[in-house]
Design a protein around this motif. Structure first.
Motif, PDB file in Angstrom:
ATOM      1  N   PRO A  41       0.857  -1.059  -0.015  1.00 30.75           N
ATOM      2  CA  PRO A  41       0.147  -0.135   0.123  1.00 30.75           C
ATOM      3  C   PRO A  41       0.780   1.547  -0.104  1.00 30.75           C
ATOM      4  N   PRO A  42       0.487   2.360  -0.320  1.00 30.51           N
ATOM      5  CA  PRO A  42       1.114   3.520  -0.155  1.00 30.51           C
ATOM      6  C   PRO A  42       1.722   3.815   1.021  1.00 30.51           C
ATOM      7  N   GLU A  43       2.770   4.407   1.038  1.00 27.47           N
ATOM      8  CA  GLU A  43       3.569   4.478   2.369  1.00 27.47           C
ATOM      9  C   GLU A  43       2.932   5.419   3.241  1.00 27.47           C
ATOM     10  N   PRO A  44       2.449   6.536   2.520  1.00 25.44           N
ATOM     11  CA  PRO A  44       1.513   7.717   3.559  1.00 25.44           C
ATOM     12  C   PRO A  44       0.398   6.998   4.313  1.00 25.44           C
ATOM     13  N   ILE A  46       0.142   3.667   5.294  1.00 21.76           N
ATOM     14  CA  ILE A  46       0.814   2.776   6.259  1.00 21.76           C
ATOM     15  C   ILE A  46       1.213   3.711   7.284  1.00 21.76           C
ATOM     16  N   GLN A  47       1.802   4.849   7.200  1.00 22.53           N
ATOM     17  CA  GLN A  47       2.188   5.753   8.265  1.00 22.53           C
ATOM     18  C   GLN A  47       0.917   6.515   9.018  1.00 22.53           C
ATOM     19  N   ALA A  48      -0.316   6.562   8.370  1.00 21.08           N
ATOM     20  CA  ALA A  48      -1.505   6.987   8.899  1.00 21.08           C
ATOM     21  C   ALA A  48      -2.001   6.091   9.547  1.00 21.08           C
ATOM     22  N   VAL A  49      -2.032   4.799   9.234  1.00 20.59           N
ATOM     23  CA  VAL A  49      -2.651   3.801  10.211  1.00 20.59           C
ATOM     24  C   VAL A  49      -1.844   3.469  11.311  1.00 20.59           C
ATOM     25  N   ASN A  50      -0.463   3.471  11.097  1.00 23.31           N
ATOM     26  CA  ASN A  50       0.603   3.436  12.321  1.00 23.31           C
ATOM     27  C   ASN A  50       0.155   4.510  13.205  1.00 23.31           C
ATOM     28  N   ALA A  51       0.002   5.635  12.838  1.00 14.19           N
ATOM     29  CA  ALA A  51       0.090   6.872  13.665  1.00 14.19           C
ATOM     30  C   ALA A  51      -1.464   6.892  14.453  1.00 14.19           C
ATOM     31  N   ALA A  52      -2.489   6.165  14.067  1.00  9.51           N
ATOM     32  CA  ALA A  52      -3.914   5.856  14.328  1.00  9.51           C
ATOM     33  C   ALA A  52      -3.557   4.906  15.491  1.00  9.51           C
ATOM     34  N   MET A  53      -2.775   3.893  15.480  1.00 10.70           N
ATOM     35  CA  MET A  53      -2.635   2.929  16.326  1.00 10.70           C
ATOM     36  C   MET A  53      -1.987   3.569  17.575  1.00 10.70           C
ATOM     37  N   ARG A  54      -0.799   4.416  17.241  1.00 14.60           N
ATOM     38  CA  ARG A  54      -0.110   4.939  18.380  1.00 14.60           C
ATOM     39  C   ARG A  54      -0.930   5.992  19.110  1.00 14.60           C
ATOM     40  N   GLN A  55      -1.882   6.701  18.314  1.00 17.29           N
ATOM     41  CA  GLN A  55      -2.792   7.783  19.112  1.00 17.29           C
ATOM     42  C   GLN A  55      -4.038   7.101  19.743  1.00 17.29           C
ATOM     43  N   PRO A 274      -8.035   1.106  13.714  1.00 17.76           N
ATOM     44  CA  PRO A 274      -6.863   1.909  13.348  1.00 17.76           C
ATOM     45  C   PRO A 274      -6.814   2.126  12.152  1.00 17.76           C
ATOM     46  N   MET A 275      -7.198   1.003  11.221  1.00 19.02           N
ATOM     47  CA  MET A 275      -7.140   1.272   9.738  1.00 19.02           C
ATOM     48  C   MET A 275      -8.317   1.998   9.140  1.00 19.02           C
ATOM     49  N   GLN A 276      -9.313   2.058   9.684  1.00 23.77           N
ATOM     50  CA  GLN A 276     -10.572   3.101   9.522  1.00 23.77           C
ATOM     51  C   GLN A 276     -10.046   4.577   9.714  1.00 23.77           C
ATOM     52  N   ALA A 277      -9.376   4.871  10.926  1.00 22.68           N
ATOM     53  CA  ALA A 277      -8.698   6.099  11.248  1.00 22.68           C
ATOM     54  C   ALA A 277      -7.712   6.546  10.047  1.00 22.68           C
ATOM     55  N   GLY A 278      -6.927   5.543   9.979  1.00 23.00           N
ATOM     56  CA  GLY A 278      -5.642   5.845   9.035  1.00 23.00           C
ATOM     57  C   GLY A 278      -6.267   6.125   7.439  1.00 23.00           C
ATOM     58  N   ILE A 279      -7.167   5.414   7.196  1.00 20.73           N
ATOM     59  CA  ILE A 279      -8.072   5.518   5.687  1.00 20.73           C
ATOM     60  C   ILE A 279      -8.672   7.086   5.899  1.00 20.73           C
ATOM     61  N   ALA A 280      -9.429   7.285   6.826  1.00 18.44           N
ATOM     62  CA  ALA A 280      -9.889   8.562   6.740  1.00 18.44           C
ATOM     63  C   ALA A 280      -9.041   9.930   6.821  1.00 18.44           C
ATOM     64  N   ARG A 281      -8.115   9.755   7.261  1.00 22.95           N
ATOM     65  CA  ARG A 281      -7.079  10.804   7.276  1.00 22.95           C
ATOM     66  C   ARG A 281      -6.346  10.888   5.933  1.00 22.95           C
ATOM     67  N   TYR A 282      -5.967   9.487   5.239  1.00 24.60           N
ATOM     68  CA  TYR A 282      -5.274   9.692   4.137  1.00 24.60           C
ATOM     69  C   TYR A 282      -6.233  10.042   2.866  1.00 24.60           C
ATOM     70  N   LEU A 283      -7.473   9.693   2.762  1.00 23.51           N
ATOM     71  CA  LEU A 283      -8.371  10.307   2.114  1.00 23.51           C
ATOM     72  C   LEU A 283      -8.708  11.747   1.910  1.00 23.51           C
ATOM     73  N   ARG A 284      -8.186  12.268   3.015  1.00 27.13           N
ATOM     74  CA  ARG A 284      -8.481  13.810   3.078  1.00 27.13           C
ATOM     75  C   ARG A 284      -7.305  14.383   2.168  1.00 27.13           C
ATOM     76  N   GLU A 285      -6.120  13.774   1.854  1.00 28.34           N
ATOM     77  CA  GLU A 285      -5.049  14.281   1.090  1.00 28.34           C
ATOM     78  C   GLU A 285      -5.784  14.465  -0.322  1.00 28.34           C
ATOM     79  N   PRO A 286      -5.236  15.528  -1.155  1.00 29.06           N
ATOM     80  CA  PRO A 286      -5.724  15.817  -2.564  1.00 29.06           C
ATOM     81  C   PRO A 286      -5.260  14.506  -3.607  1.00 29.06           C
ATOM     82  N   ASN A 287      -5.923  14.259  -4.547  1.00 31.03           N
ATOM     83  CA  ASN A 287      -5.534  13.500  -5.623  1.00 31.03           C
ATOM     84  C   ASN A 287      -5.278  12.037  -5.255  1.00 31.03           C
TER      85      ASN A 287
END
Length: 394
Positions: A41-44, A46-55, A274-287
């Motif tokens: 998957p895109p690295e950003p 993966i980072q967003a899901v990881n951040a969601a776990m840590r948060q 955490p995957m839901q939270a990470g995807i929600a954050r990632y989807l807010r990025e443009p394009n």
């Protein structure tokens, strides 16, 4: 006593995907059969899901899904199709598209109901409907011809298959396995159908963001008369190269969604927080999703170009990450036998299109077609193409 245990699906064994993937391992073959990417998957993301776990997003999510994810789904669908779904009552995050399909079938069909499937049809639909007590009714598309290298929907045949017991029509576009997409005239035909019969529509759109040659994905929910009776289903796993995450969603009018949620809450209740939270954050990025079609079109075109050096003739793929190839140069016979032979002799796995029909061994199910998946690294595609050059005419 256990020897007498009755099966709810007595004729169902391992799927063709399981069988071919096992053979791929045994033969050390390149797997262009099962539809999963062999890149991460895109690295950003993966980072967003990881951040969601840590948060701290590690406990149960709300049954319908995290509010922030339902909000970005609503925004995405509104931008795509102009259909405004309520985040409170009309969107549910599911354990992949598979659970969305199963929950929808269980909620909306009953014993005695008939459900129309358009052949070739994804292999989950029929057994899932039978578990729900409904009867699948298969309606074949017109197969490809020399002067028209694509499947075509026969709307007259679909209308003729409708009876007083018909409850639902299942749509799957972009279509697996053929790569066919819906056109405006198809939506016109659907509107005519539902004006005559009280049909529900289930629209499986897991490849919605993989459409080629500058075209746009058309969904039934773009038409208000269709949206009011449609369950839209999609998959973040397919969209973000993360099929193992099993995160999907469905959208439907509140009255329909109420029934789907009744099944969903007692099937999985909720899905990975955490995957839901990470995807929600990632989807807010443009394009984020707008570049997917070009990404996959380059892979499709790479595979088509390489196949010109073989006797396999590529057909038209308007979407998905699949390409059908015509194998008539290799003679007649069952598609499965050819797929097995190519795996054992050349080390390249494909899927016979006949596996998507009710009777894979029937002559009516065998059109000398194999499905190849191009959701692979370029090096993998090139290695498979090199091997396929060893295919000889009959």
């Amino acid at each position: 006593m256990l020897n007498q245990l009755p099966s709810k699906l007595p004729d169902v064994g391992s799927t063709i995907f399981t069988e071919m993937s096992a053979l791929a391992l045994k033969c050390k073959a390149i797997n262009l059969g099962q539809g999963f990417p062999n890149y991460p998957p895109p690295e950003p993301l993966i980072q967003a899901v990881n951040a969601a776990m840590r948060q701290g997003h590690n406990q149960y999510a709300p049954m319908a899904g995290l509010p922030q994810l339902r909000e970005v789904i609503a925004s995405k669908v509104l931008g795509q199709h102009g259909q405004d779904y309520s985040t409170e009552t009309e969107i549910t995050v599911t354990s992949g598209a598979t659970e969305a399909l199963m929950s929808s079938f269980l909620a909306l069909t009953h014993p005695g109901d008939e459900v129309l499937l358009i052949d070739p049809a994804y292999d989950l639909y029929s057994p899932a409907l039978r578990l729900a007590g409904a009867t699948p009714v298969r309606v074949p598309m017109c197969p490809p011809k020399e002067d028209d290298p694509s499947f075509r929907i026969d709307w007259n045949r679909i209308e003729s298959a409708i009876t007083t017991r018909t409850r639902m029509l299942v749509l799957n576009f972009p279509h697996n396995p053929s790569g066919l997409t819906l056109k405006p005239e198809d939506l016109d035909a659907l509107e005519t159908l539902v004006s005559k019969r009280p049909l529900l529509l289930l629209s499986d759109e897991v490849y919605e963001h993989i459409v080629f040659d500058g075209k746009k994905h058309l969904s039934p929910v773009a038409r208000p008369t269709l949206a009011e009776r449609t369950v839209l289903i999609s998959s973040f796993g397919k969209t973000f190269h993360a099929t193992g995450w099993k995160i999907g969603y469905c959208c439907a009018p509140a009255q329909i969604m109420t029934e789907i949620r009744k099944i969903h809450q007692f099937t999985v209740f909720s899905v990975s927080t955490p995957m839901q939270a990470g995807i929600a954050r990632y989807l807010r990025e443009p394009n984020i999703v707008s570049e997917l079609s070009d990404f996959y079109q380059r892979k499709r075109d790479r595979l088509i170009a390489g196949l010109k050096n073989t006797v396999l003739r590529p057909l038209t793929s308007e979407g998905t990450f699949f390409l059908l190839v015509d194998t008539q140069a290799l003679g007649a016979g069952l598609e499965k036998e050819l797929a097995l032979s190519l795996t054992r002799e050349l080390g390249v796995v494909s899927i016979p299109v006949s596996a998507f029909y009710a009777d894979p061994d029937s002559p009516a199910s065998n059109h000398q077609l194999l499905r190849l998946c191009f959701a692979k690294r370029d090096a993998t595609l090139d290695q498979a193409l090199e091997r396929l050059q060893g295919v000889k005419n009959c």
